[in-house]
Design a protein around this motif. Structure first.
Motif, mmCIF file in Angstrom:
data_model
loop_
_atom_site.group_PDB
_atom_site.id
_atom_site.type_symbol
_atom_site.label_atom_id
_atom_site.label_comp_id
_atom_site.label_asym_id
_atom_site.label_seq_id
_atom_site.Cartn_x
_atom_site.Cartn_y
_atom_site.Cartn_z
ATOM 1 N N PHE A 75 0.844 -1.194 0.000
ATOM 2 C CA PHE A 75 0.000 0.000 0.000
ATOM 3 C C PHE A 75 0.883 1.249 0.000
ATOM 4 N N SER A 77 0.443 5.709 1.205
ATOM 5 C CA SER A 77 -0.441 6.763 1.711
ATOM 6 C C SER A 77 -0.948 7.676 0.600
ATOM 7 N N CYS A 82 -5.925 2.511 -2.283
ATOM 8 C CA CYS A 82 -5.533 1.960 -0.974
ATOM 9 C C CYS A 82 -6.429 2.521 0.118
ATOM 10 N N GLN A 86 -8.808 0.213 2.715
ATOM 11 C CA GLN A 86 -8.424 0.184 4.124
ATOM 12 C C GLN A 86 -9.518 -0.317 5.079
ATOM 13 N N GLU A 90 -9.225 -3.548 7.663
ATOM 14 C CA GLU A 90 -9.516 -3.436 9.100
ATOM 15 C C GLU A 90 -10.495 -4.537 9.529
ATOM 16 N N LEU A 116 -1.602 5.504 8.611
ATOM 17 C CA LEU A 116 -2.137 4.386 9.394
ATOM 18 C C LEU A 116 -2.705 4.861 10.724
ATOM 19 N N ASP A 121 -4.730 0.877 11.812
ATOM 20 C CA ASP A 121 -3.623 0.014 11.420
ATOM 21 C C ASP A 121 -4.027 -1.441 11.603
#
Length: 180
Positions: A75, A77, A82, A86, A90, A116, A121
């Motif tokens: 991934f 930022s 991405c 996310q 999770e 994250l 995260d």
């Protein structure tokens, strides 16, 4: 004189043929994700990355040979897909108990850590591949890309796009439940 005209038309005919082929490939409906991966069915490539979390050990081969399946997710930022993926990662980690290993690809560590921290995260271990060298071994073409590694360290699935709920239900969870 007539043969000289044919020579002038040759580049135009070549251009028309190439343009026709390119146009056909754009509208043929082929899915780039259907290309497959040379890694599927083979041992996972080497995993060696510095930890993104200060004070934690570097990521190594032991993470892929823990005796249980893992998902390795590349991934960044700066990657919009991405961001969309996310919440599903999770959920996989928290609700389904999937072990996720994250690799921030071509991303400054401080930016990946902040990302994250802001979004959550889901990773049991997370490292970074700033120069992209590890990604070459994994055959990465961009981010996000996710690999399902079985309990023996063999690549079973490869996703070249964000994983979707359908992927989780139809492909990932059945393999995890089967104990692959």
């Amino acid at each position: 004189m007539r043969s000289n005209r044919a020579l002038y038309l040759l580049p135009l005919m070549t251009l028309a043929i190439v343009a026709g082929f390119l146009g056909w490939s754009l509208v043929s409906g082929r899915d780039p994700a259907s290309i497959g991966s040379a890694l599927v069915g083979r041992p996972a490539p080497r995993l060696a990355a510095p930890s993104l979390r200060p004070g934690e050990p570097a990521l190594g081969e032991a993470l892929l040979h823990s005796g249980k399946p893992v998902l390795v997710n590349f991934f960044a930022s700066w990657c919009t897909p991405c961001l969309a993926e996310q919440p599903l990662l999770e959920r996989l980690a928290k609700k389904d108990g999937v072990t996720l290993i994250g690799i921030a690809w071509k991303n400054k560590p401080e930016e990946a850590r902040a990302w994250l921290q802001r979004l959550g995260d889901p990773f049991a271990a997370v490292g970074y591949d700033l120069d992209g060298k590890m990604a070459v071994d994994w055959g990465l073409s961009g981010v996000p890309e996710t690999f399902l590694i079985d309990a023996q360290g063999v690549v079973r699935l490869h996703f070249r796009a964000p994983i979707l709920e359908k992927d989780v239900e139809d492909r990932i969870l059945p393999l995890l439940k089967a104990g692959s």
